[in-house]
Scaffold this motif. Structure first.
Motif, PDB file in Angstrom:
ATOM      1  N   ALA A  87       0.808  -1.228   0.000  1.00 20.33           N
ATOM      2  CA  ALA A  87       0.000   0.000   0.000  1.00 20.33           C
ATOM      3  C   ALA A  87       0.837   1.273   0.000  1.00 20.33           C
ATOM      4  CB  ALA A  87      -0.936  -0.009   1.209  1.00 20.33           C
ATOM      5  N   SER A  88       2.138   1.167  -0.216  1.00 25.06           N
ATOM      6  CA  SER A  88       2.976   2.361  -0.201  1.00 25.06           C
ATOM      7  C   SER A  88       2.659   3.283  -1.374  1.00 25.06           C
ATOM      8  CB  SER A  88       4.452   1.965  -0.266  1.00 25.06           C
ATOM      9  OG  SER A  88       5.264   3.109  -0.427  1.00 25.06           O
ATOM     10  N   LEU A 138      -9.882   1.627  -3.783  1.00 25.80           N
ATOM     11  CA  LEU A 138     -10.570   0.349  -3.755  1.00 25.80           C
ATOM     12  C   LEU A 138      -9.506  -0.739  -3.656  1.00 25.80           C
ATOM     13  CD1 LEU A 138     -13.271  -1.203  -3.981  1.00 25.80           C
ATOM     14  CD2 LEU A 138     -12.956  -1.203  -6.466  1.00 25.80           C
ATOM     15  N   LEU A 139      -9.676  -1.634  -2.723  1.00 24.17           N
ATOM     16  CA  LEU A 139      -8.679  -2.662  -2.458  1.00 24.17           C
ATOM     17  C   LEU A 139      -8.942  -3.890  -3.316  1.00 24.17           C
ATOM     18  CD1 LEU A 139      -6.328  -2.749  -0.373  1.00 24.17           C
ATOM     19  CD2 LEU A 139      -7.836  -4.097   1.097  1.00 24.17           C
ATOM     20  N   LEU A 186      -8.907   2.719   4.021  1.00 24.43           N
ATOM     21  CA  LEU A 186      -8.446   3.786   4.907  1.00 24.43           C
ATOM     22  C   LEU A 186      -9.462   4.142   5.985  1.00 24.43           C
ATOM     23  CD1 LEU A 186      -6.771   6.215   2.338  1.00 24.43           C
ATOM     24  CD2 LEU A 186      -5.643   4.609   3.883  1.00 24.43           C
ATOM     25  N   ASP A 187     -10.745   3.926   5.718  1.00 27.55           N
ATOM     26  CA  ASP A 187     -11.784   4.360   6.650  1.00 27.55           C
ATOM     27  C   ASP A 187     -12.065   3.364   7.771  1.00 27.55           C
ATOM     28  OD1 ASP A 187     -12.044   6.603   5.100  1.00 27.55           O
ATOM     29  OD2 ASP A 187     -13.817   5.906   4.012  1.00 27.55           O
ATOM     30  N   PHE A 191      -7.465   0.354  10.533  1.00 27.80           N
ATOM     31  CA  PHE A 191      -6.317   0.926   9.831  1.00 27.80           C
ATOM     32  C   PHE A 191      -5.282   1.455  10.822  1.00 27.80           C
ATOM     33  CE2 PHE A 191      -4.083   4.502   7.832  1.00 27.80           C
ATOM     34  CZ  PHE A 191      -3.526   3.857   6.741  1.00 27.80           C
ATOM     35  N   ALA A 192      -5.719   2.261  11.789  1.00 30.49           N
ATOM     36  CA  ALA A 192      -4.785   2.815  12.770  1.00 30.49           C
ATOM     37  C   ALA A 192      -4.200   1.722  13.657  1.00 30.49           C
ATOM     38  CB  ALA A 192      -5.485   3.871  13.623  1.00 30.49           C
ATOM     39  N   VAL A 193      -5.009   0.725  13.982  1.00 26.93           N
ATOM     40  CA  VAL A 193      -4.534  -0.371  14.832  1.00 26.93           C
ATOM     41  C   VAL A 193      -3.391  -1.118  14.145  1.00 26.93           C
ATOM     42  CG1 VAL A 193      -5.178  -2.538  15.947  1.00 26.93           C
ATOM     43  CG2 VAL A 193      -6.746  -0.598  15.991  1.00 26.93           C
ATOM     44  N   GLY A 194      -3.456  -1.217  12.815  1.00 33.17           N
ATOM     45  CA  GLY A 194      -2.372  -1.857  12.088  1.00 33.17           C
ATOM     46  C   GLY A 194      -1.041  -1.175  12.324  1.00 33.17           C
ATOM     47  N   GLY A 195      -1.055   0.152  12.503  1.00 33.70           N
ATOM     48  CA  GLY A 195       0.177   0.873  12.795  1.00 33.70           C
ATOM     49  C   GLY A 195       0.765   0.509  14.144  1.00 33.70           C
TER      50      GLY A 195
END
Length: 332
Positions: A87-88, A138-139, A186-187, A191-195
């Motif tokens: 996803a970079s 879109l993933l 992203l929504d 997503f933040a937990v992955g960090g």
């Protein structure tokens, strides 16, 4: 909980060849299946232990776990094999999606695509026109071997066994290969937990450096100065793990915005602790230790480049702004 101790490879064997890394990654993916999709607290603790064994293996295990959790959150079936998340958007790269018939044409360039030749599937976000006035991501779930990889694009020994290359994507996927709706990647709250899971790997890397330095020093009589610096390293490694564990404990009581701030602060705290360990380790062992321990040299270079994923200055600016706006918003 699966840990590197449950696997059949030592730290040196993990990095001995691409085939050994692949076998160890496969074992990890299979034996830890319940952890990758289970409570995030168990996942983070497991990733700390993998970081303590080898940062490249831990990077790939974390990518697989992230992929599995994303699919779970989207209620999308996972295919067989090892996953990664590519996803970079570094240096303006990324992929575009164009609608064709009952599928999509995915085309573009991705940097830092970890696990080339080691993983089976990759989740890739593509930019699509979701309505006449707005683009969103879109993933898509693609086979990892369907891309063209530039294997000369990673030009440092640091983290080299993670096989993080620049890849060119140009393929067609069916609608059934899309994961979630536009904007889902992203929504989603995860997503933040992955960090935070990435920070858990960094914390494990800090612990690994303490392990390697202290193991080597036990054969000698350390000076008081060396003991003091080892104490600094031990303290920093403890702070890194504690930052991750503290954030994990607070997440259930926080809304999405506050959780994101806590995770950002934890990641920055882990990076600061890792920098302390990276600074002190060479001072403890001196030129003799630096020139005689391949694992020490490898871990120093791996951790130094890995933590640079966190843009510390930009994060501190944001955290400072939050503090001015709302005061002690992160107080216990």
């Amino acid at each position: 909980m699966v840990t590197p101790l449950d696997l059949e490879f030592s730290a040196e064997e993990i990095r001995s060849s691409g085939a050994a890394m692949r076998r160890c990654l496969q074992q990890s993916a299979e034996r830890g299946a319940s952890i990758w999709s289970g409570p995030v607290s168990d996942l983070a603790q497991t990733l700390i232990e993998f970081g303590r064994a080898d940062l490249c293996l831990a990077r790939l295990v974390e990518g697989h776990a992230d992929g599995i959790r994303i699919l779970q959150q989207a209620d999308h079936p996972a295919q067989r094999g090892i996953y990664g998340v590519w996803a970079s958007k570094s240096a303006g790269t990324g992929t575009q999606g164009t609608k064709i018939n009952e599928g999509w044409r995915v085309k573009g360039e991705l940097r830092f695509a970890s696990g080339v030749d080691l993983i089976d599937r990759a989740l890739v976000p593509m930019l699509v026109r979701s309505d006449p006035d707005r683009d969103s991501q879109l993933l898509v779930d693609i086979p990892a071997d369907a891309v063209s990889a530039d294997r000369t694009s990673w030009r440092t020994p640091a983290m080299d066994a993670s096989r993080s290359f620049t890849v060119q994507v140009d393929l067609q996927v069916a609608d059934r290969d899309t994961v979630g709706t536009a904007g889902f990647y992203l929504d989603r709250p995860g997503f933040a937990v992955g960090g935070l899971c990435v920070a858990a790997v960094w914390a494990g890397g800090a612990r690994q450096l303490v392990d390697v330095v202290t193991t080597g020093l036990r054969a000698f009589s350390p000076t008081s100065h060396q003991l003091r610096r080892i104490g600094l390293m031990e303290q920093a490694a403890w702070q890194a793990r504690t930052a991750v564990e503290s954030a994990l404990g607070r997440l259930p009581a926080l809304d999405t915005a506050a959780a994101g701030r806590v995770i950002a602060m934890a990641r920055t705290a882990v990076v600061s602790a890792c920098e302390t360990v990276l600074d002190e380790a060479p001072r403890v062992v001196g030129p003799g230790g630096l020139s005689s321990s391949p694992r020490l040299s490898r871990t120093l270079s791996d951790l130094a480049i890995y933590i640079r994923q966190q843009h510390v200055d930009a994060e501190l600016v944001r955290l400072g702004g939050y503090a001015l706006e709302a005061g002690e918003i992160l107080a216990p």
